[in-house]
Design a protein around this motif. Structure first.
Motif, PDB file in Angstrom:
ATOM      1  N   GLU A   2      59.549 -76.499  66.505  1.00  9.97           N
ATOM      2  CA  GLU A   2      60.579 -77.366  67.183  1.00  9.97           C
ATOM      3  C   GLU A   2      60.717 -78.929  66.997  1.00  9.97           C
ATOM      4  O   GLU A   2      59.604 -79.412  66.795  1.00  9.97           O
ATOM      5  CB  GLU A   2      60.663 -77.619  69.224  1.00  9.97           C
ATOM      6  N   THR A   3      61.393 -79.879  66.112  1.00  4.65           N
ATOM      7  CA  THR A   3      61.251 -81.146  66.142  1.00  4.65           C
ATOM      8  C   THR A   3      62.477 -81.871  66.636  1.00  4.65           C
ATOM      9  O   THR A   3      64.074 -81.107  67.118  1.00  4.65           O
ATOM     10  CB  THR A   3      62.259 -81.125  64.300  1.00  4.65           C
ATOM     11  N   ASP A   5      64.675 -85.698  67.390  1.00  3.87           N
ATOM     12  CA  ASP A   5      64.279 -86.962  66.735  1.00  3.87           C
ATOM     13  C   ASP A   5      64.615 -87.832  67.859  1.00  3.87           C
ATOM     14  O   ASP A   5      65.649 -87.571  69.220  1.00  3.87           O
ATOM     15  CB  ASP A   5      65.306 -87.508  66.347  1.00  3.87           C
ATOM     16  N   TRP A 136      50.604 -82.141  67.755  1.00  3.58           N
ATOM     17  CA  TRP A 136      52.251 -83.306  68.300  1.00  3.58           C
ATOM     18  C   TRP A 136      52.135 -83.843  67.048  1.00  3.58           C
ATOM     19  O   TRP A 136      51.088 -84.058  66.777  1.00  3.58           O
ATOM     20  CB  TRP A 136      51.965 -83.636  69.480  1.00  3.58           C
ATOM     21  N   HIS A 137      52.917 -83.547  66.248  1.00  5.41           N
ATOM     22  CA  HIS A 137      52.913 -85.087  65.085  1.00  5.41           C
ATOM     23  C   HIS A 137      54.277 -85.357  65.551  1.00  5.41           C
ATOM     24  O   HIS A 137      55.348 -85.039  65.196  1.00  5.41           O
ATOM     25  CB  HIS A 137      53.325 -83.504  63.246  1.00  5.41           C
ATOM     26  N   LYS A 139      56.536 -88.954  63.089  1.00  8.67           N
ATOM     27  CA  LYS A 139      56.554 -89.475  62.068  1.00  8.67           C
ATOM     28  C   LYS A 139      57.439 -90.729  62.555  1.00  8.67           C
ATOM     29  O   LYS A 139      58.867 -90.404  62.982  1.00  8.67           O
ATOM     30  CB  LYS A 139      57.230 -88.456  60.632  1.00  8.67           C
ATOM     31  N   LYS A 151      60.322 -88.933  64.415  1.00  7.86           N
ATOM     32  CA  LYS A 151      60.719 -87.497  64.909  1.00  7.86           C
ATOM     33  C   LYS A 151      58.730 -86.368  65.426  1.00  7.86           C
ATOM     34  O   LYS A 151      58.155 -86.862  64.984  1.00  7.86           O
ATOM     35  CB  LYS A 151      60.712 -86.943  63.411  1.00  7.86           C
ATOM     36  N   GLN A 153      57.633 -83.159  66.409  1.00 10.98           N
ATOM     37  CA  GLN A 153      56.504 -82.149  65.660  1.00 10.98           C
ATOM     38  C   GLN A 153      55.546 -81.308  66.339  1.00 10.98           C
ATOM     39  O   GLN A 153      55.187 -81.823  66.794  1.00 10.98           O
ATOM     40  CB  GLN A 153      57.211 -81.462  64.786  1.00 10.98           C
ATOM     41  N   ARG A 154      56.133 -80.018  67.069  1.00 14.40           N
ATOM     42  CA  ARG A 154      54.644 -79.489  68.305  1.00 14.40           C
ATOM     43  C   ARG A 154      54.938 -77.874  67.900  1.00 14.40           C
ATOM     44  O   ARG A 154      55.621 -77.304  67.665  1.00 14.40           O
ATOM     45  CB  ARG A 154      54.824 -79.315  69.663  1.00 14.40           C
TER      46      ARG A 154
END
Length: 157
Positions: A2-3, A5, A136-137, A139, A151, A153-154
Motif C-alpha cells: 500500500e502507498t 502520500d 516501512w519505507h 520517501k 510517500k 509504503q509498507r
C-alpha cells in the motif's frame, strides 16, 4: 503493498507527522522476529532528520535527537511509561557507509535483528539487504521551499 502520500508544509508539520506516526505504531505494533524498521530516503534537506526528531518525541524520548552522520548510529531508550513493546530506538545514518561490510563492522545487523528495537535508517540503500520485508519505507520529496511530500509504503506480512 500500500502507498500513501502525505503533504507536509513546514518543519513543525514534519515533526508532528513523525510524532503521530510513532504514536500510531506504538498502539498497533507487536513484536516480530526483528526490529521495527523505518527506511527513510530522500535528498539532503528533504526532512528525514526532522521526521526522526518528531518520531522520537512520539516515542516519549525527551533527550535531543542529534544527527548520527559521523557516528553512524545513536541509541535512545524508549521510556517504560510509553507502554510499548519496544525498549530502544536507534537513529541510523548510512550516508558514509560504502558497503554492506561496513554495516556489519558497525553492527547494524545486530540492531536490526533485535525485536526490542525500533530503527529509523537514513540513506538505507547500502543496507537494503539487512532491512526486513515488513519495514516501512518513506520517501521524502522536496516539492517547494517548505513543502514536502512523503510517500509511505509498507509490505504486509
Amino acid at each position: 503493498m500500500e502507498t500513501v502520500d502525505k503533504k507536509i508544509n513546514s518543519c513543525q508539520e514534519m515533526k508532528k507527522f513523525g510524532a503521530d506516526l510513532a504514536g500510531n505504531v506504538l498502539k498497533s505494533a507487536g513484536r516480530s522476529s526483528g526490529a521495527l524498521v523505518f527506511a527513510l530516503e530522500g535528498e539532503l534537506g528533504a526532512g528525514k532528520t526532522q521526521f526522526v526528531k518528531g518520531f522520537a518525541q512520539g516515542l516519549g524520548i525527551k533527550q535531543p535527537i542529534l544527527s548520527p552522520t559521523f557516528v553512524i548510529w545513536r541509541p535512545y531508550k524508549i521510556p517504560s511509561q510509553s507502554k510499548s513493546n519496544f525498549n530502544n530506538f536507534f537513529h541510523l545514518d548510512c550516508y558514509r557507509l560504502e558497503s554492506l561490510t561496513d554495516a556489519y563492522t558497525v553492527r547494524i545487523d545486530k540492531i536490526l535483528k533485535n525485536s526490542a528495537n525500533i530503527a529509523a535508517i537514513e540513506w538505507p540503500q547500502v543496507v537494503v539487504r539487512l532491512i526486513p520485508t515488513d519495514a516501512w519505507h518513506l520517501k521524502f520529496i522536496i516539492t517547494g521551499k517548505n513543502q514536502r511530500t512523503v510517500k509511505i509504503q509498507r509490505m504486509k506480512n
